[in-house]
Design a protein around this motif. Sequence first.
Motif, PDB file in Angstrom:
ATOM      1  N   GLU A   1       2.879 -11.980 -28.311  1.00 34.50           N
ATOM      2  CA  GLU A   1       4.287 -12.335 -28.518  1.00 34.50           C
ATOM      3  C   GLU A   1       5.129 -11.113 -28.842  1.00 34.50           C
ATOM      4  O   GLU A   1       6.304 -11.055 -28.488  1.00 34.50           O
ATOM      5  CB  GLU A   1       4.419 -13.369 -29.642  1.00 34.50           C
ATOM      6  N   ASP A   2       4.531 -10.143 -29.544  1.00 34.72           N
ATOM      7  CA  ASP A   2       5.248  -8.914 -29.896  1.00 34.72           C
ATOM      8  C   ASP A   2       5.055  -7.812 -28.853  1.00 34.72           C
ATOM      9  O   ASP A   2       5.513  -6.686 -29.041  1.00 34.72           O
ATOM     10  CB  ASP A   2       4.786  -8.405 -31.267  1.00 34.72           C
ATOM     11  N   GLY A   3       4.347  -8.139 -27.755  1.00 33.66           N
ATOM     12  CA  GLY A   3       4.111  -7.154 -26.703  1.00 33.66           C
ATOM     13  C   GLY A   3       3.218  -6.009 -27.145  1.00 33.66           C
ATOM     14  O   GLY A   3       3.360  -4.888 -26.644  1.00 33.66           O
ATOM     15  N   LEU A   4       2.294  -6.294 -28.061  1.00 36.74           N
ATOM     16  CA  LEU A   4       1.419  -5.257 -28.600  1.00 36.74           C
ATOM     17  C   LEU A   4      -0.021  -5.465 -28.153  1.00 36.74           C
ATOM     18  O   LEU A   4      -0.494  -6.601 -28.104  1.00 36.74           O
ATOM     19  CB  LEU A   4       1.442  -5.295 -30.139  1.00 36.74           C
ATOM     20  N   PRO A   5      -0.731  -4.388 -27.873  1.00 34.82           N
ATOM     21  CA  PRO A   5      -2.170  -4.536 -27.639  1.00 34.82           C
ATOM     22  C   PRO A   5      -2.855  -4.855 -28.963  1.00 34.82           C
ATOM     23  O   PRO A   5      -2.430  -4.397 -30.028  1.00 34.82           O
ATOM     24  CB  PRO A   5      -2.605  -3.164 -27.101  1.00 34.82           C
ATOM     25  N   LEU A   6      -3.899  -5.670 -28.898  1.00 31.33           N
ATOM     26  CA  LEU A   6      -4.664  -6.020 -30.092  1.00 31.33           C
ATOM     27  C   LEU A   6      -5.843  -5.068 -30.197  1.00 31.33           C
ATOM     28  O   LEU A   6      -6.645  -4.948 -29.288  1.00 31.33           O
ATOM     29  CB  LEU A   6      -5.154  -7.468 -30.016  1.00 31.33           C
ATOM     30  N   ARG A   7      -5.921  -4.407 -31.321  1.00 35.71           N
ATOM     31  CA  ARG A   7      -7.022  -3.481 -31.582  1.00 35.71           C
ATOM     32  C   ARG A   7      -7.904  -4.083 -32.669  1.00 35.71           C
ATOM     33  O   ARG A   7      -7.419  -4.542 -33.697  1.00 35.71           O
ATOM     34  CB  ARG A   7      -6.439  -2.142 -32.043  1.00 35.71           C
ATOM     35  N   LEU A   8      -9.210  -4.116 -32.413  1.00 29.40           N
ATOM     36  CA  LEU A   8     -10.160  -4.633 -33.388  1.00 29.40           C
ATOM     37  C   LEU A   8     -10.700  -3.462 -34.204  1.00 29.40           C
ATOM     38  O   LEU A   8     -11.175  -2.474 -33.648  1.00 29.40           O
ATOM     39  CB  LEU A   8     -11.326  -5.351 -32.702  1.00 29.40           C
TER      40      LEU A   8
ATOM     41  N   PRO B   1     -15.640 -21.903 -36.027  1.00 33.25           N
ATOM     42  CA  PRO B   1     -14.301 -22.259 -35.517  1.00 33.25           C
ATOM     43  C   PRO B   1     -13.158 -21.558 -36.249  1.00 33.25           C
ATOM     44  O   PRO B   1     -12.158 -21.202 -35.622  1.00 33.25           O
ATOM     45  CB  PRO B   1     -14.223 -23.774 -35.710  1.00 33.25           C
ATOM     46  N   ASP B   2     -13.297 -21.321 -37.553  1.00 35.13           N
ATOM     47  CA  ASP B   2     -12.226 -20.647 -38.292  1.00 35.13           C
ATOM     48  C   ASP B   2     -12.076 -19.197 -37.837  1.00 35.13           C
ATOM     49  O   ASP B   2     -10.959 -18.705 -37.690  1.00 35.13           O
ATOM     50  CB  ASP B   2     -12.492 -20.698 -39.800  1.00 35.13           C
ATOM     51  N   ASN B   3     -13.196 -18.529 -37.604  1.00 39.02           N
ATOM     52  CA  ASN B   3     -13.135 -17.145 -37.118  1.00 39.02           C
ATOM     53  C   ASN B   3     -12.559 -17.096 -35.715  1.00 39.02           C
ATOM     54  O   ASN B   3     -11.745 -16.222 -35.399  1.00 39.02           O
ATOM     55  CB  ASN B   3     -14.524 -16.506 -37.132  1.00 39.02           C
ATOM     56  N   ARG B   4     -12.982 -18.015 -34.871  1.00 39.34           N
ATOM     57  CA  ARG B   4     -12.476 -18.063 -33.498  1.00 39.34           C
ATOM     58  C   ARG B   4     -10.971 -18.329 -33.502  1.00 39.34           C
ATOM     59  O   ARG B   4     -10.211 -17.667 -32.783  1.00 39.34           O
ATOM     60  CB  ARG B   4     -13.218 -19.140 -32.699  1.00 39.34           C
ATOM     61  N   ASP B   5     -10.512 -19.261 -34.347  1.00 42.73           N
ATOM     62  CA  ASP B   5      -9.079 -19.555 -34.436  1.00 42.73           C
ATOM     63  C   ASP B   5      -8.290 -18.341 -34.923  1.00 42.73           C
ATOM     64  O   ASP B   5      -7.184 -18.080 -34.440  1.00 42.73           O
ATOM     65  CB  ASP B   5      -8.830 -20.746 -35.354  1.00 42.73           C
ATOM     66  N   SER B   6      -8.858 -17.601 -35.866  1.00 44.79           N
ATOM     67  CA  SER B   6      -8.190 -16.403 -36.368  1.00 44.79           C
ATOM     68  C   SER B   6      -8.034 -15.368 -35.257  1.00 44.79           C
ATOM     69  O   SER B   6      -6.980 -14.747 -35.116  1.00 44.79           O
ATOM     70  CB  SER B   6      -8.985 -15.818 -37.537  1.00 44.79           C
ATOM     71  N   LEU B   7      -9.080 -15.182 -34.442  1.00 42.09           N
ATOM     72  CA  LEU B   7      -9.004 -14.259 -33.310  1.00 42.09           C
ATOM     73  C   LEU B   7      -7.956 -14.721 -32.303  1.00 42.09           C
ATOM     74  O   LEU B   7      -7.120 -13.936 -31.854  1.00 42.09           O
ATOM     75  CB  LEU B   7     -10.363 -14.128 -32.633  1.00 42.09           C
ATOM     76  N   LEU B   8      -7.973 -16.002 -31.960  1.00 46.96           N
ATOM     77  CA  LEU B   8      -7.014 -16.521 -30.976  1.00 46.96           C
ATOM     78  C   LEU B   8      -5.581 -16.411 -31.478  1.00 46.96           C
ATOM     79  O   LEU B   8      -4.674 -16.045 -30.726  1.00 46.96           O
ATOM     80  CB  LEU B   8      -7.358 -17.973 -30.623  1.00 46.96           C
ATOM     81  N   GLN B   9      -5.365 -16.713 -32.748  1.00 50.27           N
ATOM     82  CA  GLN B   9      -4.028 -16.602 -33.328  1.00 50.27           C
ATOM     83  C   GLN B   9      -3.574 -15.133 -33.331  1.00 50.27           C
ATOM     84  O   GLN B   9      -2.417 -14.834 -33.030  1.00 50.27           O
ATOM     85  CB  GLN B   9      -3.999 -17.169 -34.743  1.00 50.27           C
ATOM     86  N   SER B  10      -4.484 -14.230 -33.653  1.00 47.21           N
ATOM     87  CA  SER B  10      -4.154 -12.797 -33.645  1.00 47.21           C
ATOM     88  C   SER B  10      -3.784 -12.331 -32.243  1.00 47.21           C
ATOM     89  O   SER B  10      -2.812 -11.586 -32.062  1.00 47.21           O
ATOM     90  CB  SER B  10      -5.338 -11.980 -34.168  1.00 47.21           C
ATOM     91  N   ARG B  11      -4.542 -12.773 -31.238  1.00 48.90           N
ATOM     92  CA  ARG B  11      -4.229 -12.412 -29.848  1.00 48.90           C
ATOM     93  C   ARG B  11      -2.859 -12.938 -29.452  1.00 48.90           C
ATOM     94  O   ARG B  11      -2.073 -12.242 -28.793  1.00 48.90           O
ATOM     95  CB  ARG B  11      -5.292 -12.971 -28.912  1.00 48.90           C
TER      96      ARG B  11
ATOM     97  N   MET C   1       4.340   7.657 -30.140  1.00 56.29           N
ATOM     98  CA  MET C   1       3.270   7.005 -30.870  1.00 56.29           C
ATOM     99  C   MET C   1       3.158   5.558 -30.406  1.00 56.29           C
ATOM    100  O   MET C   1       4.148   4.859 -30.282  1.00 56.29           O
ATOM    101  CB  MET C   1       3.575   7.059 -32.368  1.00 56.29           C
ATOM    102  N   HIS C   2       1.942   5.112 -30.130  1.00 59.77           N
ATOM    103  CA  HIS C   2       1.713   3.749 -29.680  1.00 59.77           C
ATOM    104  C   HIS C   2       1.573   2.811 -30.873  1.00 59.77           C
ATOM    105  O   HIS C   2       0.971   3.155 -31.879  1.00 59.77           O
ATOM    106  CB  HIS C   2       0.442   3.660 -28.832  1.00 59.77           C
ATOM    107  N   ALA C   3       2.111   1.623 -30.730  1.00 57.34           N
ATOM    108  CA  ALA C   3       1.994   0.613 -31.771  1.00 57.34           C
ATOM    109  C   ALA C   3       0.922  -0.384 -31.365  1.00 57.34           C
ATOM    110  O   ALA C   3       0.773  -0.715 -30.191  1.00 57.34           O
ATOM    111  CB  ALA C   3       3.330  -0.088 -31.968  1.00 57.34           C
ATOM    112  N   PHE C   4       0.174  -0.832 -32.330  1.00 54.85           N
ATOM    113  CA  PHE C   4      -0.887  -1.805 -32.118  1.00 54.85           C
ATOM    114  C   PHE C   4      -0.783  -2.907 -33.146  1.00 54.85           C
ATOM    115  O   PHE C   4      -0.290  -2.707 -34.251  1.00 54.85           O
ATOM    116  CB  PHE C   4      -2.277  -1.158 -32.298  1.00 54.85           C
ATOM    117  N   ALA C   5      -1.303  -4.057 -32.793  1.00 56.01           N
ATOM    118  CA  ALA C   5      -1.601  -5.093 -33.779  1.00 56.01           C
ATOM    119  C   ALA C   5      -3.077  -4.894 -34.105  1.00 56.01           C
ATOM    120  O   ALA C   5      -3.912  -4.809 -33.209  1.00 56.01           O
ATOM    121  CB  ALA C   5      -1.363  -6.480 -33.192  1.00 56.01           C
ATOM    122  N   ASP C   6      -3.403  -4.748 -35.369  1.00 54.51           N
ATOM    123  CA  ASP C   6      -4.778  -4.477 -35.788  1.00 54.51           C
ATOM    124  C   ASP C   6      -5.398  -5.710 -36.425  1.00 54.51           C
ATOM    125  O   ASP C   6      -4.878  -6.233 -37.409  1.00 54.51           O
ATOM    126  CB  ASP C   6      -4.825  -3.338 -36.805  1.00 54.51           C
ATOM    127  N   LEU C   7      -6.503  -6.156 -35.864  1.00 54.85           N
ATOM    128  CA  LEU C   7      -7.285  -7.209 -36.487  1.00 54.85           C
ATOM    129  C   LEU C   7      -8.465  -6.536 -37.171  1.00 54.85           C
ATOM    130  O   LEU C   7      -9.378  -6.037 -36.519  1.00 54.85           O
ATOM    131  CB  LEU C   7      -7.779  -8.241 -35.468  1.00 54.85           C
TER     132      LEU C   7
END
Length: 97
Positions: free
Chosen positions: A85-92, A70-80, A1-7
């Motif tokens: 850092e955790d070696g996970l692909p980011l899934r939207l 800018p707040d939305n953009r910062d949230s996306l950048l922080q999520s990426r 099973m693949h792990a993802f970071a989900d935004l």
Amino acid sequence: MHAFADLQIDITRLDQDNYHVEMQLRLPGGAASVGSQRSRVDFDFERLQALFRDPESYGRALTQALFGNPDNRDSLLQSRRLAAEDGLPLRLLLQLD
């Protein structure tokens, strides 16, 4: 099973011309690692209609509407960054009202 970071990006209609956006990052295990980001977003539907037949321009216009705040953009950048850092692909995950 693949792990993802989900935004998760939830877009909710407030009234005829106004929308609310909420973003939250979830890492495997169900823990939220980025506090919820809430903001309003304005979509220029006339412009989007004019760009409908040009997918690249249409996508850029949608991206600007959503991440021009800018707040939305910062949230996306922080999520990426956190996903990387955790070696996970980011899934939207996009949820539309």
